[in-house]
Scaffold this motif. Sequence first.
Motif, mmCIF file in Angstrom:
data_model
loop_
_atom_site.group_PDB
_atom_site.id
_atom_site.type_symbol
_atom_site.label_atom_id
_atom_site.label_comp_id
_atom_site.label_asym_id
_atom_site.label_seq_id
_atom_site.Cartn_x
_atom_site.Cartn_y
_atom_site.Cartn_z
ATOM 1 N N LEU A 204 0.832 -1.201 0.000
ATOM 2 C CA LEU A 204 0.000 0.000 0.000
ATOM 3 C C LEU A 204 0.868 1.253 0.000
ATOM 4 O O LEU A 204 0.561 2.233 -0.700
ATOM 5 C CB LEU A 204 -0.927 -0.022 1.211
ATOM 6 C CG LEU A 204 -1.956 1.109 1.299
ATOM 7 C CD1 LEU A 204 -2.886 1.113 0.104
ATOM 8 C CD2 LEU A 204 -2.753 0.989 2.601
ATOM 9 N N VAL A 205 1.953 1.236 0.748
ATOM 10 C CA VAL A 205 2.868 2.381 0.758
ATOM 11 C C VAL A 205 3.538 2.534 -0.603
ATOM 12 O O VAL A 205 3.709 3.651 -1.118
ATOM 13 C CB VAL A 205 3.921 2.223 1.878
ATOM 14 C CG1 VAL A 205 4.936 3.361 1.836
ATOM 15 C CG2 VAL A 205 3.228 2.184 3.239
ATOM 16 N N GLN A 206 3.900 1.418 -1.225
ATOM 17 C CA GLN A 206 4.479 1.484 -2.566
ATOM 18 C C GLN A 206 3.498 2.110 -3.552
ATOM 19 O O GLN A 206 3.886 2.920 -4.407
ATOM 20 C CB GLN A 206 4.888 0.086 -3.026
ATOM 21 C CG GLN A 206 6.092 -0.480 -2.302
ATOM 22 C CD GLN A 206 6.265 -1.973 -2.508
ATOM 23 O OE1 GLN A 206 5.467 -2.635 -3.169
ATOM 24 N NE2 GLN A 206 7.319 -2.521 -1.922
ATOM 25 N N ALA A 207 2.228 1.751 -3.443
ATOM 26 C CA ALA A 207 1.222 2.345 -4.318
ATOM 27 C C ALA A 207 1.083 3.841 -4.063
ATOM 28 O O ALA A 207 0.911 4.640 -4.998
ATOM 29 C CB ALA A 207 -0.124 1.651 -4.121
ATOM 30 N N ALA A 208 1.172 4.237 -2.794
ATOM 31 C CA ALA A 208 1.046 5.656 -2.450
ATOM 32 C C ALA A 208 2.174 6.474 -3.067
ATOM 33 O O ALA A 208 1.960 7.613 -3.510
ATOM 34 C CB ALA A 208 1.020 5.827 -0.938
#
Length: 287
Positions: A93-97
Motif C-alpha cells: 500500500l505504501v508502494q502504491a502511495a
Amino acid sequence: MYAEFDLTIPADLPEAIRALGAAGKRVVPLSGGTNVLVDVRSQRIAPDCILDLNRLGELRGIAVDSGRVTLGARTTVGDLMASGELARHAPALVQAATVFAGQMVRNAATVAGNIACGSPAADLVPPLLSLDAEVTLSSVRGSRTLALADYYLGYKSDRREADELITAISWPVPGANSFGSFYKLARRKGDAITVTAVAVSIGIAGSRCDRARIALGSVAPVPMRARRAEAMLEGAELTPDRIAAAAKAAMEECSPIDDVRATGEYRRHMVGVLTARLISAAVQAQK
C-alpha cells in the motif's frame, strides 16, 4: 463552469450521515475532491448538494489494534507514505502511495475517495485487495462491513447505497511470514494513469505457500483478484514452474481493453511478467 449546488459542512459524523440521507437530494461526499470536483466541473455528475467532510477529524488516521489495521476514510495518500506502521504491515500500500499521481494530489486525495471513484485504475485498490481489506459503510440505519473484493458490481458501480458513507477501511495484520509488494506500470513516473498494476501478498510456511493474493488493476472493468492463479499457489511449493503457471493463469483471468495508453494484448502480457516478478521476489525475501 461549475454546476449549481448547495454546500453542507457538517461539524461531526452524525450530522454528516443525516445530511447524506436527505430525502429527495443527490448528495455527493467530498474530502480531497481530486475526483469529485473534476467530475462536477465536467458535468459528469450533477449533485444537488456537496457534503464537505473536511472538518471530520474522526475520519482521518491510522490505527493498529487487536490484530487489525484500520484507516479512517479521510486518511490521505500522503498519510500512507508517512506511516511507519504501514511500512511494516502494508508495504504494498505504501508502494502504491509513492507512485500515486503527484505530490499535491497525494496531500489531498483520500483512501475512501480512491475506492469510491470506481476506476479500474485506482492505485490503492489492488494492494488493499491483496490484504483482504474490508470497507465499513455507515448510514442513519447503522454500519455494515463488506469485503473490498465484493464491493464493486461493475465499472463505476458499487454496493454503497446513496445514503451510506465509507467511514473506515481495515484488514488483518499480515503474518510474520508474509511478503507484500506492488508495481505500477505507467507511461511516465509521475502524474500518470496506470497501464497495468499488480499487487501480491504471499505467505510462506516452510517450503510451501500458505496464503496467496494476487490483485490486478487497469485490466478489467474493476480492480480484481486473480483467484485461479491464487489457488494454484496455495499449498504448493513456489518453484519457478509453479510461479510461471500462476502468472499465466493471471493473464488468462483478466480482460483488458485497448485504449490510448496501451493495447489489451500488452496489458495482459505485463500481468504475466509482473505477477511472476513479484512472486519470485517474495520467495527470495523469505530465504
